[in-house]
Design a protein around this motif. Structure first.
Motif: not given
Length: 648
Positions: A511-512, A514, A517, A578-580, A601, A612, A615, A620, A623
């Motif tokens: 999960y990114l 953000t 998230n 959530r993951a892209g 990731h 992170l 990517l 990265f 965000t």
């Protein structure tokens, strides 16, 4: 209605083997339970000690002891400054009770099949005969007690007092709902016939069939009973029956199947898979459901996902009426084949070429099976490219590489080896070990002799990865450690604690970070008292929402061709999750990878948190919630010695 007594049955006693002399309060408690279950004491009614002393011809002390006991059993509610009341009825609570007992009873029975005697199975047959007779005579309370007795006896097969006590407590609460359904015309012969099938499977000593039949019986009975109570309406209990508005669609639910690794080596992943899809279903149901209908999960344990376990799980879920399969992942490609023999779509994220190739070879037959992420071929090269691009001065150009002997780890390891050679690095160790191993003496001896700049482990078992790190840190080298996949489970950090700091690792999806998230992750932590794994909870959420959109498009969850068409064409209407972003390679029913799709990731554990760094192959950049990550020097590296070696 007077109870036709059976000296071997009690809705209160813990076991038929209980031989202690009954106290006065035990007798009072049994009478109260009968009055509550038979609705002689209606839900929500005030408990009057004076009235009950007269009706039960008992003293105040045993009455109070009995009431306290029933309060602990949730049959009585105590409200400060107001008094005691018979517990309310709530159909949503009923569903939770049944779901809990279904899982507990089915798994305890699975382990107890070989422990019960033929005489005990004969006692179940006797229960069936008495149940049919009581039902034919309209003796509803006795029928309710006999149903309770049937399940209590199966619980006792476990030879585990804790399981027996838990199941008895649950069924005692369930019995009121059963009695209401009986009084309103439910056909109990269906349940009795299901009991008969369970007995036959016990006689065959077929543990898998016993487990599946019991679980299926509980959810089928739940739906029949809930529908009967709903059809009776609030006229049954004008003020006392709580029917949540969201429950009116309960009998119009959509069942989805989650065949996953609940036991065996994949259980840590299975725990994240179950938690993730459970939370996703709860979220969807809290809003408008799918096509205005609630989702309901039916689980099946497919253990190590071999042919037989997958075949049994697929049939069980199909018999349960599920309209989609969400296994999360599986090791054995036969799992996709076995579920692909049915019409329902299956969405997974196994990330293995060997699970996709058999589908591609016969995509007309198995086109309902989708791997929603890319396979593992590029993971090894991606890992090495990112490692050597770190802002870090390597003391030498040597690397030690090890991985387990399962196909997935071997493919990733092969990619690392090829990329290292391409970049002119010396490979001082290229070793494999049996999957699940927890001793790394020989590999670490070689590593300590060579002192490589990087150690890369293609170690997908969390337990193995934890042990490798622990053993390495007993006498560490000045090496970066990079692990593939295993730290994805939150328990990697929770077990190692500060020892995990400095570890670099990679996952093909996660999960990114953000704002949305991170709020979702906080909710997960509140619900499950742990951090979500970096991959599976988010992936299950995304896959469920993709399927839900496909169902909305098809306007019917059983219009499988339209649902599958929507998923196969996903690249034309990508789903941002959530993951892209999700798209599908239509030729392979396989997800797409890359910065614009599902990026790989790369993290470093810092202060026991995953930070992170990359990517895909791009650093990265941060965000709306977190800043760009920066690598830290691992705490085990001797900085002074490292500087000398680098300069020398």
């Amino acid at each position: 209605m007077q109870l036709k007594t059976d000296s071997n049955i009690s809705l209160l006693s813990k076991s038929n083997k209980n031989t202690h002399k009954k106290r006065d309060s035990d007798n009072v408690a049994e009478k109260l339970v009968e009055m509550i279950i038979s609705l002689e004491l209606p839900p929500g009614s005030v408990i009057s000690e004076t009235d009950l002393i007269k009706r039960l011809d008992c003293g105040r002390t045993p009455l109070r002891e009995a009431l306290q006991r029933l309060a602990q059993e949730y049959l009585i509610s105590s409200v400060p400054r107001r008094g005691m009341f018979v517990a309310e009825l709530d159909l949503m609570n009923y569903v939770k009770l049944i779901d809990a007992v279904g899982l507990l009873e089915s798994f305890s029975a699975y382990s107890a099949v070989d422990q019960c005697s033929n005489d005990e199975i004969d006692d179940l047959e006797d229960n069936i005969s008495k149940s049919r007779e009581a039902y034919s005579q309209g003796d509803l309370l006795n029928v309710t007690e006999l149903d309770f007795d049937f399940h209590r006896r199966i619980a006792e097969f476990s030879r585990n007092d804790y399981i027996v006590d838990a199941i008895i407590r649950l069924y005692r609460l369930i019995s009121r709902y059963n009695f209401i359904a009986l009084r309103n015309g439910i056909d109990l012969r269906i349940s009795i016939d299901e009991h008969q099938k369970i007995i036959k499977s016990f006689r065959r000593r077929d543990a898998e069939e016993v487990k599946n039949l019991i679980y299926l019986h509980t959810i089928e009975a739940r739906d029949r009973i809930a529908a009967t109570i709903l059809n009776a309406g609030k006229s049954v209990f004008p003020t006392q029956l709580n029917v949540d508005a969201s429950f009116h669609n309960q009998n119009n639910t959509i069942r989805i199947g989650v065949p996953t690794m609940m036991t065996g080596p994949g259980a840590p992943m299975g725990a994240d898979i179950v938690a993730g899809i459970g939370m996703a279903v709860e979220s969807i149901n809290t809003s408008s459901g799918v096509l205005g209908r609630r989702l309901e999960i039916v689980y099946a344990d497919i253990k190590d996902t071999n042919v037989e376990d997958s075949r049994v799980g697929a049939k069980f879920l199909d018999d349960a009426g599920v309209v989609a399969f969400f296994p999360g992942c599986f090791y054995d490609p036969s799992c996709g084949i076995e579920f692909g023999k049915y019409y329902q779509p299956l969405l997974h994220a196994s990330a293995m070429k060997r699970t996709v190739d058999p589908i591609v070879a016969n995509i007309q037959e198995y086109g309902n099976v989708f791997q929603m992420c890319a396979s593992e071929e590029n993971l090894g090269s991606n890992a090495f490219i990112n490692l050597v691009s770190l802002p870090y001065e390597f003391p030498n150009k040597s690397v030690a590489i090890l991985g387990s002997d399962i196909s997935y780890d071997m493919v990733v390891q092969r990619g690392i080896v090829n990329e290292a050679r391409k970049n002119g690095w010396e490979i001082v160790l290229n070793d494999s070990y049996p999957f699940g191993s927890i001793r790394f003496d020989s590999q670490l001896a070689r590593i300590r002799a060579e002192d490589p700049a990087i150690i890369i482990g293609s170690i997908s078992s969390t337990e193995s990865a934890v042990e490798f790190v622990n053993q390495f840190l007993l006498n560490p080298t000045n090496s970066l450690i990079f692990l593939h996949w295993s730290p994805v489970a939150s328990k990697f950090i929770s077990i190692l604690g500060e020892k995990a700091n400095g570890i670099l690792w990679q996952t093909e999806f996660g999960y990114l970070p953000t704002k949305e998230n991170l709020m979702w992750a906080d909710k997960f932590k509140t619900e499950f008292s742990r951090e979500p794994g970096m991959a599976w909870p988010a992936m299950m959420d995304d896959m469920l929402h993709i399927w839900a959109k496909a169902v909305e498009y098809a306007e019917d969850p059983k219009n499988y061709s339209k649902v599958i068409e929507y998923i196969r064409d996903l690249s034309t209407h990508p789903y941002r999750g959530r993951a892209g972003t999700y798209g599908i390679n239509k030729d392979r029913n396989e997800g797409l990878t890359g910065l614009e799709w599902l990026p790989i990731h790369i993290y470093q554990v810092q202060d026991q948190k995953n930070v992170l760094l990359f990517l895909d192959t791009k650093p990265f950049e941060g965000t709306d919630a977190v800043a760009a990550g920066k690598i830290r020097m691992p705490p085990w590296i001797n900085k002074k010695l490292l500087i000398k070696k680098t300069r020398g």
